[in-house]
Design a protein around this motif. Structure first.
Motif, PDB file in Angstrom:
ATOM      1  N   TRP A 154      92.301 -50.633 102.118  1.00 47.50           N
ATOM      2  CA  TRP A 154      91.755 -51.401 100.993  1.00 47.50           C
ATOM      3  C   TRP A 154      90.865 -52.553 101.436  1.00 47.50           C
ATOM      4  CZ3 TRP A 154      92.675 -56.577 100.318  1.00 47.50           C
ATOM      5  CH2 TRP A 154      93.744 -57.131 101.041  1.00 47.50           C
ATOM      6  N   ARG A 155      91.147 -53.078 102.700  1.00 46.57           N
ATOM      7  CA  ARG A 155      90.354 -54.236 103.139  1.00 46.57           C
ATOM      8  C   ARG A 155      88.907 -53.832 103.457  1.00 46.57           C
ATOM      9  NH1 ARG A 155      95.040 -55.084 107.302  1.00 46.57           N
ATOM     10  NH2 ARG A 155      94.505 -52.892 107.301  1.00 46.57           N
ATOM     11  N   LEU A 156      88.743 -52.685 104.157  1.00 45.37           N
ATOM     12  CA  LEU A 156      87.380 -52.220 104.446  1.00 45.37           C
ATOM     13  C   LEU A 156      86.675 -51.787 103.158  1.00 45.37           C
ATOM     14  CD1 LEU A 156      87.367 -50.132 107.726  1.00 45.37           C
ATOM     15  CD2 LEU A 156      86.511 -52.413 107.279  1.00 45.37           C
ATOM     16  N   ALA A 157      87.470 -51.152 102.258  1.00 40.50           N
ATOM     17  CA  ALA A 157      86.896 -50.718 100.975  1.00 40.50           C
ATOM     18  C   ALA A 157      86.401 -51.937 100.199  1.00 40.50           C
ATOM     19  CB  ALA A 157      87.944 -49.961 100.164  1.00 40.50           C
ATOM     20  N   LEU A 158      87.211 -53.013 100.236  1.00 40.89           N
ATOM     21  CA  LEU A 158      86.819 -54.240  99.523  1.00 40.89           C
ATOM     22  C   LEU A 158      85.528 -54.819 100.127  1.00 40.89           C
ATOM     23  CD1 LEU A 158      87.721 -56.222  97.296  1.00 40.89           C
ATOM     24  CD2 LEU A 158      88.842 -57.553  99.076  1.00 40.89           C
ATOM     25  N   ALA A 159      85.461 -54.790 101.490  1.00 41.03           N
ATOM     26  CA  ALA A 159      84.252 -55.298 102.156  1.00 41.03           C
ATOM     27  C   ALA A 159      83.031 -54.510 101.690  1.00 41.03           C
ATOM     28  CB  ALA A 159      84.407 -55.186 103.674  1.00 41.03           C
ATOM     29  N   ALA A 160      83.180 -53.160 101.605  1.00 43.48           N
ATOM     30  CA  ALA A 160      82.052 -52.327 101.148  1.00 43.48           C
ATOM     31  C   ALA A 160      81.709 -52.655  99.702  1.00 43.48           C
ATOM     32  CB  ALA A 160      82.404 -50.846 101.289  1.00 43.48           C
ATOM     33  N   THR A 161      82.741 -52.848  98.854  1.00 41.89           N
ATOM     34  CA  THR A 161      82.501 -53.147  97.433  1.00 41.89           C
ATOM     35  C   THR A 161      81.725 -54.450  97.273  1.00 41.89           C
ATOM     36  OG1 THR A 161      84.641 -52.147  97.003  1.00 41.89           O
ATOM     37  CG2 THR A 161      83.631 -53.326  95.168  1.00 41.89           C
ATOM     38  N   LEU A 162      82.097 -55.455  98.115  1.00 42.86           N
ATOM     39  CA  LEU A 162      81.443 -56.764  97.984  1.00 42.86           C
ATOM     40  C   LEU A 162      79.956 -56.708  98.325  1.00 42.86           C
ATOM     41  CD1 LEU A 162      84.217 -59.134  99.363  1.00 42.86           C
ATOM     42  CD2 LEU A 162      83.485 -58.809  96.994  1.00 42.86           C
ATOM     43  N   THR A 163      79.549 -55.698  99.121  1.00 39.79           N
ATOM     44  CA  THR A 163      78.121 -55.626  99.484  1.00 39.79           C
ATOM     45  C   THR A 163      77.275 -55.044  98.343  1.00 39.79           C
ATOM     46  OG1 THR A 163      78.340 -53.414 100.411  1.00 39.79           O
ATOM     47  CG2 THR A 163      78.628 -55.246 101.935  1.00 39.79           C
ATOM     48  N   GLY A 241      59.269 -56.076 100.242  1.00 46.68           N
ATOM     49  CA  GLY A 241      60.357 -55.550  99.421  1.00 46.68           C
ATOM     50  C   GLY A 241      61.088 -54.422 100.133  1.00 46.68           C
ATOM     51  N   LEU A 242      60.294 -53.489 100.714  1.00 44.11           N
ATOM     52  CA  LEU A 242      60.912 -52.342 101.393  1.00 44.11           C
ATOM     53  C   LEU A 242      61.717 -52.808 102.606  1.00 44.11           C
ATOM     54  CD1 LEU A 242      58.143 -49.574 101.225  1.00 44.11           C
ATOM     55  CD2 LEU A 242      60.300 -49.691  99.993  1.00 44.11           C
ATOM     56  N   ILE A 243      61.116 -53.770 103.374  1.00 45.33           N
ATOM     57  CA  ILE A 243      61.823 -54.287 104.557  1.00 45.33           C
ATOM     58  C   ILE A 243      63.101 -54.996 104.109  1.00 45.33           C
ATOM     59  CG2 ILE A 243      61.704 -55.961 106.454  1.00 45.33           C
ATOM     60  CD1 ILE A 243      58.740 -55.295 106.695  1.00 45.33           C
ATOM     61  N   GLY A 244      62.983 -55.802 103.031  1.00 47.99           N
ATOM     62  CA  GLY A 244      64.150 -56.534 102.519  1.00 47.99           C
ATOM     63  C   GLY A 244      65.267 -55.578 102.132  1.00 47.99           C
ATOM     64  N   PHE A 245      64.896 -54.471 101.472  1.00 51.12           N
ATOM     65  CA  PHE A 245      65.913 -53.514 101.032  1.00 51.12           C
ATOM     66  C   PHE A 245      66.590 -52.854 102.240  1.00 51.12           C
ATOM     67  CE2 PHE A 245      67.160 -49.398  98.989  1.00 51.12           C
ATOM     68  CZ  PHE A 245      68.113 -49.950  98.145  1.00 51.12           C
ATOM     69  N   ALA A 246      65.760 -52.463 103.236  1.00 49.79           N
ATOM     70  CA  ALA A 246      66.324 -51.839 104.439  1.00 49.79           C
ATOM     71  C   ALA A 246      67.276 -52.832 105.128  1.00 49.79           C
ATOM     72  CB  ALA A 246      65.205 -51.431 105.392  1.00 49.79           C
ATOM     73  N   LEU A 247      66.887 -54.122 105.177  1.00 49.64           N
ATOM     74  CA  LEU A 247      67.745 -55.139 105.815  1.00 49.64           C
ATOM     75  C   LEU A 247      69.061 -55.305 105.049  1.00 49.64           C
ATOM     76  CD1 LEU A 247      65.220 -57.922 106.883  1.00 49.64           C
ATOM     77  CD2 LEU A 247      66.504 -56.333 108.346  1.00 49.64           C
ATOM     78  N   ALA A 248      68.992 -55.236 103.694  1.00 48.67           N
ATOM     79  CA  ALA A 248      70.198 -55.391 102.875  1.00 48.67           C
ATOM     80  C   ALA A 248      71.184 -54.258 103.172  1.00 48.67           C
ATOM     81  CB  ALA A 248      69.837 -55.404 101.395  1.00 48.67           C
ATOM     82  N   ILE A 249      70.634 -53.030 103.343  1.00 50.00           N
ATOM     83  CA  ILE A 249      71.492 -51.875 103.641  1.00 50.00           C
ATOM     84  C   ILE A 249      72.160 -52.092 105.008  1.00 50.00           C
ATOM     85  CG2 ILE A 249      71.513 -49.363 104.033  1.00 50.00           C
ATOM     86  CD1 ILE A 249      70.704 -49.830 101.235  1.00 50.00           C
ATOM     87  N   GLN A 250      71.342 -52.546 105.972  1.00 46.86           N
ATOM     88  CA  GLN A 250      71.889 -52.807 107.311  1.00 46.86           C
ATOM     89  C   GLN A 250      72.960 -53.887 107.254  1.00 46.86           C
ATOM     90  OE1 GLN A 250      71.650 -51.248 110.174  1.00 46.86           O
ATOM     91  NE2 GLN A 250      70.429 -49.777 108.996  1.00 46.86           N
ATOM     92  N   ALA A 251      72.682 -54.928 106.436  1.00 47.92           N
ATOM     93  CA  ALA A 251      73.645 -56.024 106.311  1.00 47.92           C
ATOM     94  C   ALA A 251      74.958 -55.497 105.756  1.00 47.92           C
ATOM     95  CB  ALA A 251      73.069 -57.115 105.404  1.00 47.92           C
ATOM     96  N   ALA A 252      74.855 -54.582 104.743  1.00 45.26           N
ATOM     97  CA  ALA A 252      76.072 -54.005 104.138  1.00 45.26           C
ATOM     98  C   ALA A 252      76.881 -53.273 105.206  1.00 45.26           C
ATOM     99  CB  ALA A 252      75.688 -53.058 103.011  1.00 45.26           C
ATOM    100  N   THR A 254      76.751 -53.750 108.413  1.00 46.32           N
ATOM    101  CA  THR A 254      77.269 -54.712 109.392  1.00 46.32           C
ATOM    102  C   THR A 254      78.534 -55.406 108.870  1.00 46.32           C
ATOM    103  OG1 THR A 254      74.979 -55.084 109.982  1.00 46.32           O
ATOM    104  CG2 THR A 254      76.556 -56.602 110.933  1.00 46.32           C
ATOM    105  N   VAL A 255      78.539 -55.722 107.585  1.00 40.77           N
ATOM    106  CA  VAL A 255      79.719 -56.380 106.994  1.00 40.77           C
ATOM    107  C   VAL A 255      80.953 -55.489 107.192  1.00 40.77           C
ATOM    108  CG1 VAL A 255      80.797 -57.032 104.799  1.00 40.77           C
ATOM    109  CG2 VAL A 255      78.480 -57.789 105.315  1.00 40.77           C
ATOM    110  N   VAL A 256      80.787 -54.175 106.870  1.00 40.91           N
ATOM    111  CA  VAL A 256      81.922 -53.251 107.016  1.00 40.91           C
ATOM    112  C   VAL A 256      82.320 -53.155 108.496  1.00 40.91           C
ATOM    113  CG1 VAL A 256      82.720 -50.880 106.627  1.00 40.91           C
ATOM    114  CG2 VAL A 256      81.214 -51.979 104.970  1.00 40.91           C
ATOM    115  N   LEU A 257      81.303 -53.084 109.385  1.00 44.69           N
ATOM    116  CA  LEU A 257      81.562 -52.971 110.824  1.00 44.69           C
ATOM    117  C   LEU A 257      82.346 -54.189 111.335  1.00 44.69           C
ATOM    118  CD1 LEU A 257      80.900 -51.418 113.487  1.00 44.69           C
ATOM    119  CD2 LEU A 257      78.899 -52.873 113.703  1.00 44.69           C
ATOM    120  N   VAL A 258      81.861 -55.397 110.973  1.00 45.68           N
ATOM    121  CA  VAL A 258      82.507 -56.628 111.448  1.00 45.68           C
ATOM    122  C   VAL A 258      83.948 -56.693 110.931  1.00 45.68           C
ATOM    123  CG1 VAL A 258      82.481 -59.157 111.249  1.00 45.68           C
ATOM    124  CG2 VAL A 258      80.370 -57.913 111.744  1.00 45.68           C
ATOM    125  N   ALA A 259      84.115 -56.351 109.631  1.00 45.29           N
ATOM    126  CA  ALA A 259      85.472 -56.379 109.058  1.00 45.29           C
ATOM    127  C   ALA A 259      86.377 -55.409 109.797  1.00 45.29           C
ATOM    128  CB  ALA A 259      85.405 -56.027 107.566  1.00 45.29           C
TER     129      ALA A 259
END
Ligand SMILES: Nc1ncnc2c1ncn2[C@@H]1O[C@H](COP(=O)(O)OP(=O)(O)OP(=O)(O)O)[C@@H](O)[C@H]1O
Length: 578
Positions: A154-163, A241-252, A254-259
């Motif tokens: 549930w913790r990793l799932a929550l991390a994914a949900t928050l992104t 915009g396209l770069i920003g979106f790609a970065l947001a996906i990467q950030a998401a 990374t959040v799951v990875l770090v968690a």
């Protein structure tokens, strides 16, 4: 978008579309389940007892087979939905076109209609064919993955949900950045298309005035420059915009990875599970990333749908509930006011065209003569006042009955691709060959036919391109003679015809007008002088009326018009002789 599509095609025709969407959703959920089953598979494989992997593998196989089935059925439903959509859109467009007032069909609108029936319908059909699958998959599959992740950790799932809110926000920002630039580019591309057609059609004029190829400063150059600039702006504004979106996906991700790493270091999660959940996280972010490229296609389809919906919302000509039958063939205008899009053209026109007489409409260019003639067959409806045929308001006559009583010979005659005989037969499709040839003879078309190598079967080319202006008008008069309608509306050709054609057209007109109620927009002095009554129209008002002799004697605007025309004719005849 889907709701608008269903509104346009109607709920019954939307059934294949709904079935396709249902199958796509089932397929996307099954795909999400199949991805998620990788977690127990990997966990079992790297766990104490690798044999535990088998039940999971069987489950994975079963889900994959079900997914393949749903995919197959959704493909079939997609073909069905595409075909149904194209059929329905074309039928709706056809029905609407058949019900629109004839005055609606100006050259610019007809051009847009052609674009709409081909390009726009193709764009809309692209929705089930190319857009629905990636769209449904990119939202439903990640949602399924996140929900099922809760079963494992549930913790990793929550991390994914928050992104998710981050991804949604960045997606909105990126879309709004590109939308306006995209719209400007589409408008610029459409304008360039128009200029290219204009450039090709007007080559003779452009070359005579030294504005052909290699000369800058033409409207085409201007349009091309605007288009290049618009394309550059799409790049400049779209790329962040396209770069920003790609970065947001990467950030998401990374959040799951770090968690995950954090949980592994704490000993709360096994490495195998983390590996499996990271595979899942990739599966969560990948389809979302794909939506970025769909944005502009989706907007094109949305704009195409708007255009189709706009046409289907155009007001049609109201039909009478209880049609009245006209008696006789008198035409009357009573205090008629009319304007195009709020621009007043006719103000209080009243006139009576007695049965079997000829009325000539005369007046300066733009006075409203053509408009008057178009109100008789109800190309448009009047704003106020009444137009009557046979004593009945034209709005109370069945449109087919009204059209059967009126023949129209306008200047811009359109001939269809086909033989001369076919083109005359348009006047009365049931006519036999002898009747068609009789009409042709009366209109002087047989003279043309004898000169052509294939005689009666000669093809006239699209739009009648292989005949001269005078010859085309003679074919159009033959059509009207064949139709044998009691009311004839005629716009004499303004362009000067060669003497032979002039005589032939004049003879054809005499054959057509005998015994009919005739309204002529007259440009030739001979026609005007022969009319039973002449109406002088000036800025939408009938300022003088009477016979030729009466009007000349009264010394008003018509008398000056007559004198000017006489001078012009003498002048051009003198020019001919010299
Ligand atoms: N479909 C249309 N939409 C908008 N305005 C129009 C349309 N048709 C004509 N008009 C305008 O209405 C006015 C009257 O036009 P109309 O063609 O009836 O005049 P006309 O007397 O026949 O002129 P001409 O002798 O030059 O053919 C003009 O100002 C014209 O620009």
């Amino acid at each position: 978008m889907i709701r608008r599509l269903i509104d346009v095609v109607g709920p019954r025709q939307a059934r294949p579309l709904r079935r396709m969407i249902a199958l796509l959703v089932v397929g996307a959920v099954l795909q999400g389940i199949a991805f998620t089953l990788l977690v127990p598979v990997l966990r079992a494989l790297f766990g104490q007892d690798p044999d535990e992997v088998w039940p999971w593998l069987w489950a994975l196989l079963g889900v994959s087979l079900l997914y393949a089935g749903a995919y197959f059925w959704s493909l079939l439903a997609g073909f069905e939905a595409g075909a149904a959509l194209s059929r329905t859109l074309h039928r709706h467009i056809g029905d609407r076109v058949a019900a629109l007032p004839l005055g609606w069909f100006g050259p610019e609108r007809v051009g847009r209609l052609g674009h709409l029936a081909t390009k726009s319908v193709m764009d809309v059909m692209g929705v089930p064919a190319h857009l629905l699958r990636p769209l449904v998959t990119s939202f439903v599959t990640p949602a399924t993955v996140v929900v099922l992740m809760y079963l494992f950790d549930w913790r990793l799932a929550l991390a994914a949900t928050l992104t998710v809110p981050l991804i949604v926000l960045v997606h909105r920002w990126s879309t709004s950045l590109t939308r306006r630039a995209d719209e400007a580019r589409t408008a610029a591309a459409a304008a360039t298309g128009g200029r290219v057609v204009e450039f090709a059609q007007n080559q003779p004029v452009l070359r005579v005035f030294g504005r052909g190829a290699g000369n800058s400063g033409t409207p085409l150059d201007e349009a091309l420059r605007t288009q290049t600039e618009a394309s550059r702006r799409v790049l400049v504004t779209g790329v962040p915009g396209l770069i920003g979106f790609a970065l947001a996906i990467q950030a998401a991700f990374t959040v799951v990875l770090v968690a995950g790493v954090y949980l592994v270091l704490d000993g709360d999660l096994g490495v195998a599970e983390l590996l499996a959940l990271l595979v899942l996280a990739v599966r969560f972010t990948e389809p979302i990333a794909e939506t970025a490229v769909l944005g502009s296609t989706l907007r094109t389809a949305g704009a195409a749908l708007d255009r189709v919906a706009g046409l289907l919302a155009e007001p049609t000509l109201p039909r009478p509930d209880r049609p009245a039958v006209p008696v006789g063939n008198t035409v009357e205008f009573e205090d008629v006011h009319f304007g195009y899009d709020g621009k007043q053209v006719l103000s209080g026109v009243s006139m009576t065209l007695a049965e079997g007489t000829m009325t000539a409409l005369v007046g300066p260019s733009g006075a409203g003569k053509t408009t008057v003639s178009k109100l008789v067959p109800r190309f448009w409806d009047v704003d106020s006042g009444v137009v009557r045929v046979g004593g009945v308001d034209v709005r109370d006559i069945d449109p087919e009955v009204l059209m059967s009583r009126v023949s129209i010979v306008f200047q811009d005659v359109y001939l269809f691709q086909g033989s001369i005989l076919d083109n005359i037969r348009v006047g009365r499709p049931g006519a036999d060959d002898a009747e068609v040839r009789r009409a042709a003879r009366l209109a002087g078309v047989d003279e043309i036919v004898h000169r052509l190598p294939d005689g009666w079967d000669a093809q006239v080319g699209e739009g009648g391109a292989l005949l001269s202006g005078g010859e085309r008008q003679r074919v159009s008069i033959a059509r009207a003679i064949l139709k044998d309608a009691p009311i004839v509306l005629l716009d004499e050709a303004t362009a000067s015809l060669d003497p032979e054609n002039e005589r032939a057209v004049q003879d054809a007109l005499s054959a057509l007008s005998a015994g009919r109620t005739l309204l002529v927009i007259a440009h030739r002095l001979g026609t005007v002088a022969a009319a039973d009554q002449i109406l002088f129209l000036d800025r939408g008002r009938v300022t003088e009326r009477g016979t030729h002799a009466e009007l000349v004697a009264s010394g008003g605007a018509y008398a000056s018009f007559w004198t000017e025309r006489n001078k012009a004719q003498d002048w051009s005849l003198a020019g001919h002789r010299s």
